[in-house]
Design an enzyme around this catalytic site. Structure first.
Site, PDB file in Angstrom:
ATOM      1  N   THR A 110      -3.692   6.524   2.005  1.00 45.13           N
ATOM      2  CA  THR A 110      -3.829   7.929   2.380  1.00 45.13           C
ATOM      3  C   THR A 110      -4.386   8.755   1.215  1.00 45.13           C
ATOM      4  O   THR A 110      -3.942   9.868   0.947  1.00 45.13           O
ATOM      5  CB  THR A 110      -2.486   8.521   2.875  1.00 45.13           C
ATOM      6  OG1 THR A 110      -1.780   7.550   3.635  1.00 45.13           O
ATOM      7  CG2 THR A 110      -2.733   9.728   3.774  1.00 45.13           C
TER       8      THR A 110
ATOM      9  N   LYS B  79     -11.477  -0.524   5.879  1.00 49.94           N
ATOM     10  CA  LYS B  79     -10.294  -0.387   6.721  1.00 49.94           C
ATOM     11  C   LYS B  79     -10.716  -0.007   8.140  1.00 49.94           C
ATOM     12  O   LYS B  79     -11.620   0.815   8.326  1.00 49.94           O
ATOM     13  CB  LYS B  79      -9.385   0.698   6.127  1.00 49.94           C
ATOM     14  CG  LYS B  79      -8.127   1.001   6.927  1.00 49.94           C
ATOM     15  CD  LYS B  79      -7.307   2.066   6.206  1.00 49.94           C
ATOM     16  CE  LYS B  79      -6.053   2.442   6.982  1.00 49.94           C
ATOM     17  NZ  LYS B  79      -5.241   3.440   6.270  1.00 49.94           N
TER      18      LYS B  79
ATOM     19  N   GLU C 187       0.882  -1.164   0.000  1.00 52.66           N
ATOM     20  CA  GLU C 187       0.000   0.000   0.000  1.00 52.66           C
ATOM     21  C   GLU C 187       0.920   1.214   0.000  1.00 52.66           C
ATOM     22  O   GLU C 187       1.577   1.512   0.996  1.00 52.66           O
ATOM     23  CB  GLU C 187      -0.901  -0.002   1.233  1.00 52.66           C
ATOM     24  CG  GLU C 187      -1.795   1.229   1.328  1.00 52.66           C
ATOM     25  CD  GLU C 187      -2.516   1.337   2.665  1.00 52.66           C
ATOM     26  OE1 GLU C 187      -2.629   2.476   3.184  1.00 52.66           O
ATOM     27  OE2 GLU C 187      -2.945   0.295   3.199  1.00 52.66           O
TER      28      GLU C 187
ATOM     29  N   ARG D 201       1.248  10.140   1.090  1.00 52.03           N
ATOM     30  CA  ARG D 201       1.792  11.150   2.008  1.00 52.03           C
ATOM     31  C   ARG D 201       3.039  11.819   1.439  1.00 52.03           C
ATOM     32  O   ARG D 201       3.476  12.842   1.955  1.00 52.03           O
ATOM     33  CB  ARG D 201       2.115  10.518   3.370  1.00 52.03           C
ATOM     34  CG  ARG D 201       0.897  10.042   4.137  1.00 52.03           C
ATOM     35  CD  ARG D 201       1.208   9.868   5.621  1.00 52.03           C
ATOM     36  NE  ARG D 201       2.280   8.925   5.865  1.00 52.03           N
ATOM     37  CZ  ARG D 201       2.082   7.634   6.123  1.00 52.03           C
ATOM     38  NH1 ARG D 201       0.864   7.130   6.123  1.00 52.03           N
ATOM     39  NH2 ARG D 201       3.105   6.840   6.363  1.00 52.03           N
TER      40      ARG D 201
END
Length: 320
Positions: A69, A129, A41, A45
């Site tokens: 993110t 999630k 993943e 960021r």
């Protein structure tokens, strides 16, 4: 289950990566593949995330790539165009979630309450999630919610490590976990690829929990089986427990077959935390399985034989 979700489930542990440079992308992913975790993943960021996903997609095609993110529809579009197979966000944004699903993508929004989870499921999310997992009550919290949301499937991230990974994966409604403990940022910056590979192998071994269950010994008939069982029992001071088709010795360490069973000499049973994941990961190591021997209960594989004997013994995996 969607094929991408199925693969996430089989891999079990998804490394979460924040790349500092595109130059790190390919060597890190090759280290992950060598360690038995061909997935990542890649978080948005950092500014190079999109380029890293594209480079990995082009040069390490065996990797299963997700983008993490992801906060906006624009980021989601860029991630999917670059080659991400699934999109993960830290929180639940209905607009981003609907956008990804409408474009045919797989969305795993971050949730931490039953209300958010229910909304995400109603929008069509097959997997959601749970983040940050440990800070929000961990497995105990999900077991409470799972009693009501019985079809919910969670990927948990936040506070997952080698010590608690199996606490999470032991709960059937948790289909995978994400973590960084096998590829810490300092190791990535140092280019310590061999160390990362070794830590991935250790993480896989911890997850699978392979251990000897029992050894089965083929005998010609009841008489030979009893003689063999009594000899072993006397030698090792173990109890002998006759059954219908076999005789167990000790705490079932030995199974003496009353007539020849699978394997030239017998069979060896190996326990594992999850047979499906063991099939996948041992398959990466070159092991072939007799898929006709697969025993499935409630949608989960509980036993399977390997295709080939070892030293005249059939080998089969059994669920702990």
């Amino acid at each position: 289950m969607n094929p991408i979700m199925e693969r996430v489930y089989e891999i079990g542990i998804i490394p979460v990566i924040a790349f500092n440079s595109v130059d790190e992308a390919v060597p890190l992913c090759k280290a992950l593949v060598a360690g038995g975790l061909p997935a990542a993943e890649v978080t948005f960021r950092t500014a190079c995330a999109e380029d890293c996903i594209k480079k990995i997609h082009d040069e390490v095609p065996e990797m299963l790539l997700g983008a993490g993110t992801v906060l906006t529809t624009e980021q989601a579009d860029r991630a999917m165009a670059a080659g991400a197979s699934f999109i993960v966000s830290p929180g639940f944004d209905p607009n981003v979630t609907k956008h990804v699903i409408e474009k045919g993508g797989i969305m795993m929004p971050g949730t931490c309450s039953a209300g958010e989870m229910q909304q995400a499921m109603n929008l069509g999310c097959e997997g959601i999630k749970f983040f940050p997992a440990e800070a929000n009550g961990g497995v105990a919290m999900l077991k409470n919610i799972g009693g009501a949301l019985k079809t919910a499937k969670w990927m948990c991230t936040g506070g997952i490590n080698a010590k608690n990974v199996n606490d999470y994966l032991a709960y059937d409604q948790i289909f995978a976990v994400g973590g960084t403990w096998m590829c810490k940022s300092d190791k990535i910056k140092a280019g310590a690829w061999d160390e990362i590979t070794a830590m991935c192998k250790e993480a896989v071994d911890t997850m699978l929990g392979l251990e000897l269950a029992h050894i089965g010994i083929n005998c010609a008939d009841d008489t030979e089986a009893m003689k063999t069982a009594e000899t072993l029992g006397a030698l090792l001071n173990m109890a002998v427990k006759p059954g219908n088709s076999s005789i167990f010795v000790g705490k079932k360490e030995f199974e003496i077959m009353k007539k020849p069973g699978r394997g030239t000499h017998g069979h060896i049973a190996i326990r594992t935390n999850n047979v499906d994941r063991a099939i996948y990961h041992l398959g990466l190591r070159g092991v072939k399985f007799d898929m006709d021997s697969k025993n499935v209960k409630n949608g989960k594989t509980v036993a399977i034989y390997m295709a080939d004997e070892i030293a005249g013994f059939a080998i089969h995996l059994v669920q702990k």
